[in-house]
Design a protein around this motif. Structure first.
Motif, PDB file in Angstrom:
ATOM      1  N   ARG A 111     -17.699  -5.327  21.773  1.00  0.00           N
ATOM      2  CA  ARG A 111     -18.062  -4.122  21.040  1.00  0.00           C
ATOM      3  C   ARG A 111     -16.830  -3.610  20.296  1.00  0.00           C
ATOM      4  N   PRO A 112     -16.928  -3.332  19.010  1.00  0.00           N
ATOM      5  CA  PRO A 112     -15.787  -2.749  18.309  1.00  0.00           C
ATOM      6  C   PRO A 112     -15.549  -1.336  18.816  1.00  0.00           C
ATOM      7  N   PRO A 113     -14.266  -0.902  18.901  1.00  0.00           N
ATOM      8  CA  PRO A 113     -13.992   0.459  19.375  1.00  0.00           C
ATOM      9  C   PRO A 113     -14.648   1.518  18.502  1.00  0.00           C
ATOM     10  N   GLN A 114     -15.198   2.541  19.131  1.00  0.00           N
ATOM     11  CA  GLN A 114     -15.690   3.695  18.398  1.00  0.00           C
ATOM     12  C   GLN A 114     -14.486   4.572  18.027  1.00  0.00           C
ATOM     13  N   HIS A 115     -14.701   5.510  17.140  1.00  0.00           N
ATOM     14  CA  HIS A 115     -13.606   6.401  16.769  1.00  0.00           C
ATOM     15  C   HIS A 115     -13.954   7.850  17.048  1.00  0.00           C
ATOM     16  N   MET A 116     -14.841   8.029  18.018  1.00  0.00           N
ATOM     17  CA  MET A 116     -15.159   9.368  18.500  1.00  0.00           C
ATOM     18  C   MET A 116     -15.986   9.222  19.774  1.00  0.00           C
ATOM     19  N   ILE A 117     -16.054  10.302  20.538  1.00  0.00           N
ATOM     20  CA  ILE A 117     -16.901  10.333  21.716  1.00  0.00           C
ATOM     21  C   ILE A 117     -18.162  11.105  21.356  1.00  0.00           C
ATOM     22  N   SER A 118     -19.290  10.496  21.537  1.00  0.00           N
ATOM     23  CA  SER A 118     -20.539  11.145  21.145  1.00  0.00           C
ATOM     24  C   SER A 118     -20.810  12.375  22.006  1.00  0.00           C
ATOM     25  N   LYS A 119     -21.627  13.279  21.470  1.00  0.00           N
ATOM     26  CA  LYS A 119     -21.996  14.477  22.219  1.00  0.00           C
ATOM     27  C   LYS A 119     -22.730  14.123  23.511  1.00  0.00           C
ATOM     28  N   ASN A 120     -23.543  13.088  23.450  1.00  0.00           N
ATOM     29  CA  ASN A 120     -24.270  12.672  24.649  1.00  0.00           C
ATOM     30  C   ASN A 120     -23.312  12.155  25.725  1.00  0.00           C
ATOM     31  N   LYS A 121     -22.262  11.448  25.290  1.00  0.00           N
ATOM     32  CA  LYS A 121     -21.292  10.928  26.251  1.00  0.00           C
ATOM     33  C   LYS A 121     -20.501  12.074  26.880  1.00  0.00           C
ATOM     34  N   ILE A 122     -20.122  13.055  26.079  1.00  0.00           N
ATOM     35  CA  ILE A 122     -19.415  14.229  26.611  1.00  0.00           C
ATOM     36  C   ILE A 122     -20.297  14.964  27.612  1.00  0.00           C
ATOM     37  N   LYS A 123     -21.576  15.076  27.276  1.00  0.00           N
ATOM     38  CA  LYS A 123     -22.526  15.741  28.181  1.00  0.00           C
ATOM     39  C   LYS A 123     -22.620  14.977  29.504  1.00  0.00           C
ATOM     40  N   LEU A 124     -22.649  13.657  29.423  1.00  0.00           N
ATOM     41  CA  LEU A 124     -22.705  12.834  30.632  1.00  0.00           C
ATOM     42  C   LEU A 124     -21.445  13.017  31.478  1.00  0.00           C
ATOM     43  N   ILE A 125     -20.282  12.978  30.835  1.00  0.00           N
ATOM     44  CA  ILE A 125     -19.020  13.118  31.559  1.00  0.00           C
ATOM     45  C   ILE A 125     -18.990  14.428  32.329  1.00  0.00           C
ATOM     46  N   HIS A 126     -19.398  15.502  31.691  1.00  0.00           N
ATOM     47  CA  HIS A 126     -19.381  16.801  32.356  1.00  0.00           C
ATOM     48  C   HIS A 126     -20.454  16.896  33.439  1.00  0.00           C
ATOM     49  N   ALA A 127     -21.566  16.217  33.234  1.00  0.00           N
ATOM     50  CA  ALA A 127     -22.607  16.205  34.270  1.00  0.00           C
ATOM     51  C   ALA A 127     -22.116  15.518  35.540  1.00  0.00           C
ATOM     52  N   LEU A 128     -21.205  14.561  35.401  1.00  0.00           N
ATOM     53  CA  LEU A 128     -20.724  13.798  36.555  1.00  0.00           C
ATOM     54  C   LEU A 128     -19.810  14.608  37.471  1.00  0.00           C
ATOM     55  N   ALA A 173     -13.844  16.158  26.042  1.00  0.00           N
ATOM     56  CA  ALA A 173     -14.532  15.379  27.080  1.00  0.00           C
ATOM     57  C   ALA A 173     -13.940  15.599  28.468  1.00  0.00           C
ATOM     58  N   SER A 174     -12.664  15.920  28.523  1.00  0.00           N
ATOM     59  CA  SER A 174     -11.942  15.961  29.785  1.00  0.00           C
ATOM     60  C   SER A 174     -12.440  17.043  30.733  1.00  0.00           C
ATOM     61  N   LEU A 175     -12.298  16.758  32.034  1.00  0.00           N
ATOM     62  CA  LEU A 175     -12.592  17.737  33.078  1.00  0.00           C
ATOM     63  C   LEU A 175     -11.316  18.423  33.562  1.00  0.00           C
TER      64      LEU A 175
END
Length: 269
Positions: free
Chosen positions: A4-21, A88-90
């Motif tokens: 997978r080529p690197p993305q250049h941002m963290i999606s809103k859904n991924k940020i939501k997942l990180i915080h949900a964890l 994204a960070s906790l």
């Protein structure tokens, strides 16, 4: 597996997942936990499956081998700046890398201890920071297994993971009913526990192997577990019976006990 080529941002859904964890129910549902910071992430990468990694360009450039390996495994990678990591960070002070790791399947620990093996049992340790520090202490003193009661804090809580400073990669943690664990032990395995009415740890004979039980922050070792302990120890205050605090923090007490066991075993070599 396709790279997978690197993305250049963290999606809103991924940020939501990180915080949900941050919450155990979502960690369990997704079978994922969060780790942050180069020391913790770099220690965990060879041991745990990584589903997502977000890092600065500088971190990715410093770790080409790890980045290539993750690409080959199909791990989702995001090349981001510090501002994106902050979202994204906790942590209050985000570091240069964040990763989502898969929670491994729980394993049953069979205490077939060698002559120099120690194992820890945690009876209702509630604070995630205390648990993480105890994992770090176990790693320092070469203790490879920790058995936890079901009501002990979750080892994959973000606060616990950060407090371990990577020790989670080297110390195996097992959650199980403690009565089942103790009933599975061979009768000759010594089981130590710390109590206010125990014997002075610095004066008592200690074997270089066995089980060390540490109890809840406020209540200590439960009466259900106390009956399995065949050697009660006390960490004395100085001067003994002096005017001081009533008890030690459980992580501090664990460090003192482990240090004394290891000091004795080294001295006897």
């Amino acid at each position: 597996m396709k790279k997978r080529p690197p993305q250049h941002m963290i999606s809103k859904n991924k940020i939501k997942l990180i915080h949900a964890l941050e919450q155990k129910k979502y960690r369990k549902a997704e079978n994922l936990f969060v780790a942050e910071g180069h020391k913790t992430v770099e220690d965990l990468l060879p041991v745990f499956g990584c589903s997502f990694l977000a890092a600065t360009t500088e971190w990715l450039n410093r770790h080409p081998l790890e980045t290539n390996r993750l690409n080959e495994q199909g791990t989702e990678i995001a090349e981001v700046n510090e501002d994106e990591l902050r979202k994204a960070s906790l942590l209050k002070t985000p570091q240069d890398v964040l990763a989502l790791f898969r929670i491994p399947q729980e394993t049953v620990f069979h205490a077939d201890l060698t002559d120099t093996d120690l194992a820890l049992v945690l009876d209702g340790v509630q604070d995630p920071g205390n648990l993480g520090t105890i994992l770090r202490i176990a790693d320092w003193f070469g203790i490879k297994h920790i058995v936890c009661s079901p009501d002990t804090a979750d080892a994959y809580n973000p606060k616990t993971v950060q407090a371990t400073m990577g020790a989670l990669a080297r110390v195996q943690i097992h959650y199980m009913q403690l009565n089942n664990f103790f009933n599975s032990l061979k009768p000759d395995i010594p089981v130590y526990g710390t109590f206010l009415d125990g014997e002075n740890i610095y004066k008592e004979p200690l074997k270089p192997h066995g089980i060390i039980v540490m109890g809840n922050e406020g209540k200590g070792i439960s009466t259900e577990v106390e009956r399995y302990i065949n050697k009660k120890l006390l960490i004395p205050s100085f001067p003994e019976n002096g005017n001081c605090v009533e008890s030690l923090n459980v992580a501090v007490a664990t460090a003192i006990v482990c240090a004394e066991f290891r000091r004795r075993s080294t001295k006897s070599e």
